[in-house]
Write a protein that holds these residues in place. Structure first.
Motif, PDB file in Angstrom:
ATOM      1  N   ASN A   8       0.829  -1.211   0.000  1.00 27.80           N
ATOM      2  CA  ASN A   8       0.000   0.000   0.000  1.00 27.80           C
ATOM      3  C   ASN A   8       0.861   1.258   0.000  1.00 27.80           C
ATOM      4  O   ASN A   8       0.569   2.223  -0.689  1.00 27.80           O
ATOM      5  CB  ASN A   8      -0.931   0.018   1.221  1.00 27.80           C
ATOM      6  CG  ASN A   8      -2.065  -0.974   1.068  1.00 27.80           C
ATOM      7  OD1 ASN A   8      -2.395  -1.376  -0.056  1.00 27.80           O
ATOM      8  ND2 ASN A   8      -2.648  -1.383   2.180  1.00 27.80           N
ATOM      9  N   ARG A   9       1.913   1.214   0.805  1.00 23.48           N
ATOM     10  CA  ARG A   9       2.808   2.372   0.882  1.00 23.48           C
ATOM     11  C   ARG A   9       3.522   2.564  -0.470  1.00 23.48           C
ATOM     12  O   ARG A   9       3.692   3.695  -0.933  1.00 23.48           O
ATOM     13  CB  ARG A   9       3.825   2.127   2.007  1.00 23.48           C
ATOM     14  CG  ARG A   9       4.849   3.200   2.171  1.00 23.48           C
ATOM     15  CD  ARG A   9       4.292   4.406   2.905  1.00 23.48           C
ATOM     16  NE  ARG A   9       5.236   5.496   2.823  1.00 23.48           N
ATOM     17  CZ  ARG A   9       5.070   6.576   2.066  1.00 23.48           C
ATOM     18  NH1 ARG A   9       3.982   6.727   1.341  1.00 23.48           N
ATOM     19  NH2 ARG A   9       5.972   7.541   2.052  1.00 23.48           N
ATOM     20  N   GLN A  12       1.066   4.092  -2.807  1.00 28.86           N
ATOM     21  CA  GLN A  12       0.881   5.509  -2.522  1.00 28.86           C
ATOM     22  C   GLN A  12       2.060   6.327  -3.053  1.00 28.86           C
ATOM     23  O   GLN A  12       1.882   7.405  -3.634  1.00 28.86           O
ATOM     24  CB  GLN A  12       0.720   5.721  -1.001  1.00 28.86           C
ATOM     25  CG  GLN A  12       0.399   7.155  -0.600  1.00 28.86           C
ATOM     26  CD  GLN A  12      -0.847   7.686  -1.289  1.00 28.86           C
ATOM     27  OE1 GLN A  12      -1.902   7.051  -1.255  1.00 28.86           O
ATOM     28  NE2 GLN A  12      -0.743   8.827  -1.956  1.00 28.86           N
TER      29      GLN A  12
END
Lengths: 180, 184
Positions: A8-9, A12
């Motif tokens: 997810n990071r 992002q």
């Protein structure tokens, strides 16, 4: 520095990277709609996919349009129903407006036909009467010379050199005028 | 938009457009488009007005779903372009209360770190062959495996394998750049 990243990071970070570098919207509206519907032609598929991968705003819009597709379909169906309702009502209103006008139009048409018929009959009857009565002073009497233009007219008699006609003329124009 | 009407058919049409506009606004928010400088309420209003005008302009026309989708897409693209123009304009005052930075709370260290990571990420992605890079970048952009499969023109299973192997390769390269810890 701890460089810990999960998927997810990482995603992002990638979206921040592309938001920084993407620039203005590049795909046209038809392509965005086609991408949402999965109907991009094969020859353009890779180019469109590359652009979507590089532009978070266009990617978001395409995903949003894909979700919205069912709602748009439902709205299109409802609007078609509205058109039919509105169309029927409009048709009834037009019929109410058109019916008296049509009746008036029919009267005028029949009056016109009658007038034409009368005119044709009048001309036809005149034609029939004219030649059978040529000696009378009817409309065919123009074959008789008008007295104004006849060469026997007394006005032109002097210039025609007809001596008989000069007797009794105005003395003012007589050559032997002696003032008596 | 016209004033409220007592005509039931007209009222029904207004209700349809209101419901659809509200749905568009919710989707704009849930897909993060409100983070890109556009106002979902403005877009909702604009979509309703454009659809209303189209209906008024040609009452006999059949409105297909694709036409409605194009109206929404055009409105959002116009709003995004306006937002880009606004973002490019100079700031009104240096001492303005509004913060020009979107992530000012993150602090300078965090921003520097993110910027460095972004550059490394870009370098690592560039080193991956195009055939694998496209599915990975679509995945990182938030597309599902089925959407990736449709976009790239492969089966969903093939898309899954491409994404899985590609992500492994990307992480491996990031580790080589010093970004070694990945939580699964």
């Amino acid at each position: 520095m701890v460089n810990s990243m999960n998927d997810n990071r990482l995603a992002q970070l990638y979206r921040d990277l592309t938001a920084r570098d993407a620039g203005p919207v590049a795909l046209d509206v038809d392509t965005l709609v086609a991408a949402a519907a999965g109907t991009v032609p094969a020859y353009r598929r890779e180019a469109v996919a590359s652009r979507l991968a590089a532009s978070p705003s266009e990617a978001d819009l395409v995903r949003m349009l894909a979700v919205l597709e069912d709602d748009s379909q439902a709205l299109a169906t409802d609007l078609a129903r509205y058109d039919r309702s509105h169309g029927r009502r409009h048709e009834r209103r037009m019929q109410r407006i058109a019916a008296p006008a049509a009746r008036r139009g029919a009267k005028v048409r029949w009056a016109g036909v009658g007038a034409c018929l009368m005119a044709v009959l009048g001309l036809w009857s005149g034609h029939r009467i004219g030649p059978s009565d040529g000696s009378s002073g009817g409309i065919y009497a123009e074959h008789k010379s008008d007295r104004i233009f006849t060469t026997r007219d007394s006005i032109f008699a002097w210039s025609n050199g007809e001596p008989g006609t000069r007797d009794g003329q105005d003395k003012l124009f007589r050559s032997e005028f002696n003032g008596s | 938009m016209p004033p409220p009407t007592s005509d039931p058919i007209q009222a029904r049409l207004e209700q349809l457009l209101r419901d659809y506009g509200a749905r568009v606004r919710r989707l704009l928010q849930s897909h993060g488009l409100d983070q890109r400088g556009i106002d979902p309420a403005d877009v909702e209003q604009e979509v309703r007005i454009r659809l209303w005008r189209a209906i008024e302009r040609d009452r006999s026309a059949a409105f297909h779903a694709s036409y409605i989708q194009r109206v929404v897409a055009t409105t959002v693209v116009d709003a995004l372009r306006r937002a880009e123009v606004r973002a490019a304009e100079p700031l009104p005052d240096e001492d303005s209360e509004a913060s020009p930075l979107p992530d000012a709370a993150a602090g300078p260290d965090r921003q520097a770190s993110d910027s460095e990571r972004m550059d490394d990420l870009a370098r690592c992605l560039d080193s991956i062959p195009e055939r694998r890079r496209l599915p990975i970048t679509l995945h990182l952009q938030g597309f599902s495996l089925q959407e990736i499969a449709d976009s790239v023109g492969v089966s969903a299973e093939a898309a899954r394998k491409l994404v899985s192997r590609g992500m492994d390769e990307l992480k491996s390269r990031l580790r080589e750049c010093g970004h070694g810890e990945f939580d699964e």
